[in-house]
Design an enzyme around this catalytic site. Structure first.
Site, PDB file in Angstrom:
ATOM      1  N   ALA A 188      -0.384   8.548  -4.182  1.00  0.00           N
ATOM      2  CA  ALA A 188      -0.375   7.088  -4.085  1.00  0.00           C
ATOM      3  C   ALA A 188      -1.633   6.679  -3.331  1.00  0.00           C
ATOM      4  CB  ALA A 188       0.867   6.639  -3.337  1.00  0.00           C
ATOM      5  N   GLU A 191       3.168  14.132   2.300  1.00  0.00           N
ATOM      6  CA  GLU A 191       3.530  12.840   2.898  1.00  0.00           C
ATOM      7  C   GLU A 191       3.967  12.929   4.349  1.00  0.00           C
ATOM      8  OE1 GLU A 191       4.334  13.758  -0.179  1.00  0.00           O
ATOM      9  OE2 GLU A 191       4.270  12.062  -1.558  1.00  0.00           O
ATOM     10  N   GLY A 220       2.161  11.472  -4.674  1.00  0.00           N
ATOM     11  CA  GLY A 220       2.539  10.755  -5.894  1.00  0.00           C
ATOM     12  C   GLY A 220       1.968  11.400  -7.159  1.00  0.00           C
TER      13      GLY A 220
HETATM   14  N1  CO8 Z   1      -5.638   7.319  -1.997  1.00  0.00           N
HETATM   15  C1  CO8 Z   1      -6.808   6.643  -1.986  1.00  0.00           C
HETATM   16  N2  CO8 Z   1      -8.006   7.241  -1.996  1.00  0.00           N
HETATM   17  C2  CO8 Z   1      -8.032   8.582  -2.044  1.00  0.00           C
HETATM   18  C3  CO8 Z   1      -6.864   9.351  -2.064  1.00  0.00           C
HETATM   19  C4  CO8 Z   1      -5.611   8.665  -2.049  1.00  0.00           C
HETATM   20  N3  CO8 Z   1      -4.439   9.307  -2.108  1.00  0.00           N
HETATM   21  N4  CO8 Z   1      -7.211  10.654  -2.086  1.00  0.00           N
HETATM   22  C5  CO8 Z   1      -8.557  10.703  -2.087  1.00  0.00           C
HETATM   23  N5  CO8 Z   1      -9.058   9.448  -2.051  1.00  0.00           N
HETATM   24  C6  CO8 Z   1     -10.465   9.050  -2.037  1.00  0.00           C
HETATM   25  C7  CO8 Z   1     -11.107   9.372  -0.699  1.00  0.00           C
HETATM   26  O1  CO8 Z   1     -10.823   8.365   0.239  1.00  0.00           O
HETATM   27  C8  CO8 Z   1     -12.571   9.430  -1.091  1.00  0.00           C
HETATM   28  O2  CO8 Z   1     -13.055   8.125  -1.217  1.00  0.00           O
HETATM   29  P1  CO8 Z   1     -14.515   7.737  -0.611  1.00  0.00           P
HETATM   30  O3  CO8 Z   1     -15.474   8.552  -1.422  1.00  0.00           O
HETATM   31  O4  CO8 Z   1     -14.620   6.269  -0.833  1.00  0.00           O
HETATM   32  O5  CO8 Z   1     -14.483   8.157   0.825  1.00  0.00           O
HETATM   33  C9  CO8 Z   1     -12.538  10.034  -2.493  1.00  0.00           C
HETATM   34  O6  CO8 Z   1     -11.209   9.824  -2.967  1.00  0.00           O
HETATM   35  C10 CO8 Z   1     -12.833  11.519  -2.515  1.00  0.00           C
HETATM   36  O7  CO8 Z   1     -11.942  12.149  -1.605  1.00  0.00           O
HETATM   37  P2  CO8 Z   1     -12.432  13.092  -0.396  1.00  0.00           P
HETATM   38  O8  CO8 Z   1     -13.794  12.703   0.064  1.00  0.00           O
HETATM   39  O9  CO8 Z   1     -11.345  13.127   0.622  1.00  0.00           O
HETATM   40  O10 CO8 Z   1     -12.544  14.487  -1.172  1.00  0.00           O
HETATM   41  P3  CO8 Z   1     -12.356  15.935  -0.542  1.00  0.00           P
HETATM   42  O11 CO8 Z   1     -12.814  16.896  -1.577  1.00  0.00           O
HETATM   43  O12 CO8 Z   1     -12.975  16.025   0.802  1.00  0.00           O
HETATM   44  O13 CO8 Z   1     -10.766  16.088  -0.337  1.00  0.00           O
HETATM   45  C11 CO8 Z   1      -8.459  15.863  -0.963  1.00  0.00           C
HETATM   46  C12 CO8 Z   1      -9.909  16.048  -1.455  1.00  0.00           C
HETATM   47  C13 CO8 Z   1      -7.993  17.125  -0.230  1.00  0.00           C
HETATM   48  C14 CO8 Z   1      -7.591  15.654  -2.212  1.00  0.00           C
HETATM   49  C15 CO8 Z   1      -8.384  14.641  -0.020  1.00  0.00           C
HETATM   50  O14 CO8 Z   1      -8.979  13.532  -0.682  1.00  0.00           O
HETATM   51  C16 CO8 Z   1      -6.982  14.230   0.368  1.00  0.00           C
HETATM   52  O15 CO8 Z   1      -6.353  14.885   1.182  1.00  0.00           O
HETATM   53  N6  CO8 Z   1      -6.484  13.112  -0.203  1.00  0.00           N
HETATM   54  C17 CO8 Z   1      -5.192  12.547   0.154  1.00  0.00           C
HETATM   55  C18 CO8 Z   1      -4.062  13.348  -0.431  1.00  0.00           C
HETATM   56  C19 CO8 Z   1      -2.721  12.814   0.036  1.00  0.00           C
HETATM   57  O16 CO8 Z   1      -2.366  12.827   1.204  1.00  0.00           O
HETATM   58  N7  CO8 Z   1      -1.955  12.324  -0.929  1.00  0.00           N
HETATM   59  C20 CO8 Z   1      -0.626  11.802  -0.704  1.00  0.00           C
HETATM   60  C21 CO8 Z   1      -0.687  10.339  -0.537  1.00  0.00           C
HETATM   61  S1  CO8 Z   1       0.866   9.665  -0.035  1.00  0.00           S
HETATM   62  C22 CO8 Z   1       1.755   9.598  -1.467  1.00  0.00           C
HETATM   63  O17 CO8 Z   1       1.321   9.967  -2.532  1.00  0.00           O
HETATM   64  C23 CO8 Z   1       3.112   9.033  -1.309  1.00  0.00           C
HETATM   65  C24 CO8 Z   1       3.776   8.728  -2.649  1.00  0.00           C
HETATM   66  C25 CO8 Z   1       4.933   7.815  -2.452  1.00  0.00           C
HETATM   67  C26 CO8 Z   1       4.529   6.466  -2.032  1.00  0.00           C
HETATM   68  C27 CO8 Z   1       5.656   5.572  -1.730  1.00  0.00           C
HETATM   69  C28 CO8 Z   1       5.179   4.168  -1.502  1.00  0.00           C
HETATM   70  C29 CO8 Z   1       5.734   3.440  -0.379  1.00  0.00           C
END
Ligand code: CO8
Length: 255
Positions: free
Chosen positions: A63, A131, A108
């Site tokens: 998400a 999460e 998500g």
């Molecule tokens: N949301 C928004 N932007 C994201 C997300 C995300 N989930 N994941 C990555 N991005 C963005 C980064 O912010 C970055 O943007 P920018 O270039 O503008 O800084 C770009 O994508 C590239 O990401 P990274 O620079 O972080 O790339 P890395 O290679 O260093 O890392 C990872 C890759 C490991 C995938 C890292 O991006 C990461 O950990 N992302 C988050 C993963 C995460 O925690 N996902 C779970 C989110 S919570 C969820 O899904 C809950 C679902 C239920 C929701 C219920 C609603 C109430």
């Protein structure tokens, strides 16, 4: 447009196209996915779809964390409900779905893959429900669909540790069915879809999918009874006649 769609003869390929955010699911992309599914569901030629992510890095990183940052409880509930509606639209659809996981499937993103009927992945794929590390719980169905697929112990470990698992481990626990080199992933997903759809009864597959998914919500005696009546109901359709006659003539059935 966040969803690229390519229609083949009887299935479609949906590509999450938000590569700069690793295909993260914001409200718009969730809505678009649902709108596209509605269109596919109403197209009588369509029998399945493959979902994958743009690029070689992520299927979907979850998400949209930026959208969630300042949410009130009401807004969070609305967002979670929107996510659930989209995931349910996938799992309740008569169309057969395959998630072709081409990199990270986190939060998500993993929940999206879990809503599909089948999952295959590239060798660089990584899976997690991170999460709890954000002070959250999975909110797009992960706490319920993951244990139904991999069992409660493994699901709880993934949910409580939030740790990444690689494609080999995902294969070992039954989260995915196959691992392929990234270049081969989409062709193999298409091959799998064609194997599923060609020379198989549409009604039979629709009922089989429903029996498997809905059966886990019922006591065994009730779901077994449902299998009997569903089996019998197919004899009102022309498919068993076509299938059985083709078998007896040693031909491939053309439903
Ligand atoms: N949301 C928004 N932007 C994201 C997300 C995300 N989930 N994941 C990555 N991005 C963005 C980064 O912010 C970055 O943007 P920018 O270039 O503008 O800084 C770009 O994508 C590239 O990401 P990274 O620079 O972080 O790339 P890395 O290679 O260093 O890392 C990872 C890759 C490991 C995938 C890292 O991006 C990461 O950990 N992302 C988050 C993963 C995460 O925690 N996902 C779970 C989110 S919570 C969820 O899904 C809950 C679902 C239920 C929701 C219920 C609603 C109430």
């Amino acid at each position: 447009m966040f969803i690229e769609i390519t229609k083949k003869e009887n299935y479609a390929i949906l590509v999450l196209n938000r590569e700069s955010s690793l295909n993260a699911l914001n409200s718009e992309i969730l809505q678009e996915l649902r709108d596209q599914l509605k269109i596919l569901n109403s197209d009588p030629k369509m029998r399945g779809f493959i979902i994958t992510g743009k690029g070689n890095k992520a299927f979907c990183a979850g998400a949209d964390i930026i959208e969630m940052k300042d949410m009130t409880p009401d807004e969070a509930e609305e967002f979670a409900r929107k996510g659930h509606k989209t995931m349910n639209a996938i799992s309740n659809s008569d169309l057969i779905s395959i998630a072709a996981v081409n990199g990270y499937a986190l939060g998500g993103g993993l929940e999206l893959a879990l809503a599909c009927d089948l999952r295959i992945a590239s060798s660089n794929a990584k899976f997690a429900l991170p999460e709890t590390g954000l002070g959250l719980v999975p909110g797009f169905g992960g706490t319920q669909r993951l244990p139904r697929i991999v069992g409660r112990g493994i699901a709880l470990e993934m949910i409580l540790t939030g740790e990444l698992i690689d494609a080999e481990k995902a294969l070992q626990i039954g989260l995915i069915n196959y691992v392929f080199h990234i270049e081969e992933l989409l062709p193999k997903a298409e091959e799998m879809m064609e194997k599923i759809l060609n020379h198989k009864g549409k009604e039979a597959q629709k009922i089989a999918k429903w029996l498997v998914h809905s059966g886990s919500e019922l006591p065994l005696t009730a779901s077994l009874e449902r299998e009997i009546t569903s089996f019998a109901s197919l004899f009102e359709k022309k498919e068993p006649k076509i299938g059985i006659e083709a078998f007896l003539k040693k031909e491939k059935p053309n439903f």
